[in-house]
Design a protein around this motif. Structure first.
Motif, short mmCIF file in Angstrom:
data_model
loop_
_atom_site.label_atom_id
_atom_site.label_comp_id
_atom_site.label_asym_id
_atom_site.label_seq_id
_atom_site.Cartn_x
_atom_site.Cartn_y
_atom_site.Cartn_z
N ARG A 196 -47.73 73.86 39.83
CA ARG A 196 -47.24 74.46 41.09
C ARG A 196 -48.31 75.38 41.64
O ARG A 196 -48.60 75.41 42.82
CB ARG A 196 -45.94 75.23 40.85
N TYR A 420 -36.64 81.53 30.27
CA TYR A 420 -37.48 81.22 31.43
C TYR A 420 -38.10 82.50 31.95
O TYR A 420 -37.41 83.41 32.42
CB TYR A 420 -36.66 80.52 32.53
N ASP A 422 -39.82 82.75 34.52
CA ASP A 422 -39.87 82.84 35.99
C ASP A 422 -38.54 83.31 36.56
O ASP A 422 -38.41 83.43 37.78
CB ASP A 422 -40.29 81.50 36.62
N TRP A 435 -32.11 80.95 39.83
CA TRP A 435 -31.12 79.88 39.70
C TRP A 435 -30.39 79.91 38.35
O TRP A 435 -29.26 79.44 38.27
CB TRP A 435 -31.74 78.51 39.99
N GLU A 468 -43.67 78.51 40.70
CA GLU A 468 -43.48 78.33 42.15
C GLU A 468 -43.80 79.62 42.91
O GLU A 468 -44.30 79.57 44.04
CB GLU A 468 -42.03 77.95 42.46
C1 TNX Z 1 -36.39 73.68 36.48
S1 TNX Z 1 -36.98 73.33 33.65
C2 TNX Z 1 -37.41 72.80 36.29
C3 TNX Z 1 -38.71 73.03 36.93
C4 TNX Z 1 -38.67 74.20 37.85
C5 TNX Z 1 -37.91 75.31 37.19
C6 TNX Z 1 -37.91 76.58 37.95
C7 TNX Z 1 -37.23 71.98 34.10
C8 TNX Z 1 -37.25 71.05 33.03
N1 TNX Z 1 -37.36 71.76 35.41
O1 TNX Z 1 -39.12 71.88 37.64
O2 TNX Z 1 -39.95 74.60 38.13
O3 TNX Z 1 -36.60 74.89 36.98
O4 TNX Z 1 -37.35 77.61 37.21
#
Ligand code: TNX
Length: 528
Positions: A196, A420, A422, A435, A468
Motif C-alpha cells: 500500500r 493489527y 494499523d 474497522w 493504507e
Molecule cells: C484487512 S487482514 C485486510 C487488508 C487490509 C486490512 C486493513 C487481511 C487479510 N486483509 O487487506 O489492509 O484489513 O486493516
C-alpha cells in the motif's frame, strides 16, 4: 592583631567558596542523574520464565572484555560475530571498545558468551544468564539462544545504553541475577505491508533491528496488493516496473531488486529473523493485472488502482497462463528466500467464486510445496477442499474453524482486534483505521492465542501493520510501538505469568529505552 583577623576573614571566604563549589557539584550531579531515570529491577520485556535476583552488581567498564567459546569452531566464529553485535550495541553510549577473545579462560570483569552441548537450556531459543560480580555470562544450547539472551542482557543495563551517542556520568551496572528463559511460541512475527505504501530497505532494516530487541523472530513482508507489486521478478519485469510504479493515493512507489531483497534477508538473518515473502492472491491483484494484459479476461491491462477498497480484483483461476506466471514467481522467490515459508494470501477474494477460490488456492499451495516451501494463507484458506494440511492458516478474524481442527492444520494467530497495528489506539489517533475497533496498549497486551485456537495447533502470533494510512518512519513507529512489545510478550511469555498492571511498570521504563533508540512511540497517558 589586625593581620590575625585578616587571616580569619580569608579562611572564612575560602571555606564559604568550598561549600558553594560542593553544593554546586552536588546539584549538578543530581540534575544529570535526574535526567537518567532510575533503573527498574526486572524490567525485561518479554518477561523471562525465571528471574532470580541476587545481591551485588556487575559493572561494565572500559576494561570489560568479551570472551566467546562455542562447541565447534564454527560456533565460536558465530559467537564472535554476536560479540561484535553486542559491542556495536554497547559502544556508542559507553564509549568503550570491547576486546573480544576466542577463549573460555574468562578473566574477571568480563562478559562471556558460550554454547553448551546439552539441551538442558531447552530448544534453539532458550538461554540462561548468570550475572555475578565477577562475570556476566550468557549461555545457550544454540547460538540463536545466545542472540535472544543478548536482548535480555542489553535490558539489564540502564536505559541510557540505547543512546546512539556518548552518555557520560552513567554507571553501567547490572544487578546480579540468574535468568532462565525460553519462548512459549516458536513463531513471533511482525508483518509490514510494503504494497500500500512502500518502505525503503533502510526503513525496513531499522524496524528489523528494533523488533529483534524484543525477540521477534519473523518478518512477514506483504509484497503485493492492488496498489503495488514490490519485488523484482526477472521473468516478468513489468510486475515491478508497472505494478510497483506508485502507491496508495498515487503516492511514491518502488520495489526491491533481487539484490536488495537478498541484502534484507541477510540483515534479518544476522539478527535471527526469518523474512517471509507474501504475494496476495487471487484477490488483491490489480497491480499484477495492470502489468500484463494476458492475465485479464478482456486481454487488456487493468487500470491501476490507488484507492482504499479491498475485494476488487481476481486472477483468472482456470487459465493456465495464470499458473505459469505464479510458478515463475514462486520459483524465483524460492531461489532468493531461504525461509521455510511462503505466504500466498487468500484473503478477501470477493471477486472470485468459492469454487474458483478452492481450485486456485489448492493449486497455488501445491506449487509452493513443489518448491519446498510451506504455504501460509489467510483464512478462509482453511475452507479449501482437500488442501494439503501442511498449509498454515493465518487467523485474522473468527476462531479456529472445524476444518482447521479436523485437518490438524497449524495456525498463526493475528486477530485484527488484538494484533493489527494499523488499528487506531483511540478515536483521536492521527493514523490508522477502525474497522476492527480501536486497540489500546492494554488491548494489545491482554489476550492469548489460545482464546481462539487449541494450543497444539498454534505456531505463534503475528502483529500486522497494514499501511493504507502509514507513509513514513514517524507514523510507522507510532503505530508499532509500544504495542509490538505487548505482542512480543504474548508470543514469548507464559500466559499465567502475564498481568497488565505489572507489565505497565516495565513498559514505562521501556519508554526511556525506545526514546533513546529514537523511536517515536505512542505515549499512552495511562503509562507515561
Ligand atoms: C484487512 S487482514 C485486510 C487488508 C487490509 C486490512 C486493513 C487481511 C487479510 N486483509 O487487506 O489492509 O484489513 O486493516
Amino acid at each position: 592583631m589586625k593581620s590575625k583577623s585578616k587571616n580569619k576573614f580569608k579562611y572564612a571566604i575560602v571555606i564559604t567558596l568550598a561549600i558553594i563549589v560542593c553544593l554546586l557539584t552536588f546539584f549538578s550531579l543530581k540534575s544529570t542523574s535526574k535526567s537518567e531515570p532510575e533503573m527498574l529491577s526486572n524490567s525485561v520485556i518479554p518477561k523471562p520464565i525465571s528471574y532470580q535476583k541476587n545481591t551485588g552488581e556487575f559493572i561494565v567498564t572500559e576494561n570489560t572484555e568479551i570472551f566467546v567459546k562455542g562447541n565447534s569452531k564454527d560456533e565460536t566464529e558465530e559467537l564472535y560475530r554476536l560479540a561484535e553485535y553486542l559491542s556495536s550495541k554497547l559502544s556508542p553510549a559507553t564509549g568503550y571498545n570491547f576486546k573480544i577473545n576466542r577463549s573460555d579462560k574468562v578473566s574477571e570483569g568480563s562478559i562471556y558468551l558460550t554454547t553448551i552441548d546439552s539441551d538442558e537450556l531447552q530448544g534453539d531459543e532458550g538461554y540462561r544468564i548468570d550475572i555475578t560480580e565477577r562475570i556476566a555470562k550468557v549461555s545457550a544450547y544454540k547460538t540463536e539462544g545466545i542472540f535472544r539472551g543478548l536482548q535480555t542482557f542489553r535490558q539489564l543495563l540502564p536505559a541510557a545504553i540505547e543512546k546512539n551517542e556518548l552518555a557520560s556520568d552513567v554507571k553501567w551496572n547490572m544487578e546480579c541475577v540468574v535468568i532462565e528463559d525460553k519462548p512459549e511460541y516458536e513463531y513471533r512475527s511482525l508483518m509490514i505491508d510494503v504494497a500500500r505504501n512502500f518502505f525503503s530497505v533502510d526503513e525496513i532494516k531499522r524496524q528489523i533491528d528494533i523488533a529483534a530487541g524484543y525477540k521477534i523472530n519473523k518478518l512477514h513482508l506483504h509484497l503485493s496488493d492492488d496498489q503495488g507489486w514490490r519485488l523484482e521478478i526477472e521473468k516478468w519485469p513489468e510486475l515491478a516496473r508497472i505494478g510497483g510504479a506508485k502507491a496508495i493515493n498515487g503516492g511514491q512507489g518502488g520495489y526491491y531488486t533481487k539484490e536488495e531483497f537478498k541484502d534484507l534477508v541477510k540483515y534479518a538473518q544476522d539478527r535471527y529473523i526469518e523474512i517471509i515473502p507474501e504475494f496476495d492472491m487471487p484477490g488483491h491483484t490489480t497491480a499484477m493485472l495492470s502489468s500484463y494484459d494476458f492475465l485479464n479476461p478482456s486481454g487488456k491491462k487493468s487500470a491501476p488502482y490507488y484507492g482504499m477498497e479491498v475485494g476488487i480484483s481476481s486472477l483468472m483461476c482456470h487459465d493456465e497462463k495464470t499458473y505459469e506466471v505464479i510458478e515463475d514467481i514462486i520459483k524465483e522467490v524460492s531461489e532468493i528466500s531461504p525461509s521455510k515459508y511462503i505466504h500466498i494470501g487468500g484473503d478477501e477474494a470477493h471477486k472470485t467464486s468459492k469454487e474458483d477460490y478452492n481450485y486456485f488456492m489448492k493449486r497455488v499451495s501445491e506449487i509452493a510445496l513443489k518448491y519446498g516451501k510451506t504455504p501460509i494463507g489467510w483464512n478462509p484458506i482453511d475452507t479449501v477442499d482437500k488442501i494439503d494440511n501442511k498449509t498454515v492458516v493465518q487467523l485474522w478474524k473468527g476462531d479456529a474453524s472445524s476444518n482447521i481442527i479436523e485437518n490438524d492444520m497449524k495456525m498463526i494467530v493475528s486477530k485484527a482486534s488484538k494484533s493489527y497495528l494499523d488499528m487506531k489506539y483511540d478515536y483521536y489517533t492521527p493514523y490508522g483505521l477502525m474497522w476492527a475497533g480501536c486497540s489500546t496498549v492494554q488491548d494489545a497486551y491482554e489476550w492469548d492465542p489460545q482464546d481462539y485456537a487449541p494450543r497444539d495447533l498454534i505456531l505463534g502470533v503475528e502483529s500486522c501493520l497494514f499501511t493504507e494510512t502509514i507513509t513514513g518512519r514517524k507514523s510507522m513507529d507510532y503505530m508499532i510501538y509500544p504495542r509490538l512489545l505487548g505482542h512480543a510478550e504474548v508470543g514469548w511469555s507464559k500466559k499465567e505469568s502475564r498481568d497488565f498492571n505489572e507489565y505497565k511498570n516495565r513498559l514505562k521504563y521501556h519508554g526511556y529505552r525506545l526514546e533513546n533508540m529514537g523511536v517515536s512511540y505512542y505515549k499512552d497517558k495511562d503509562i507515561w
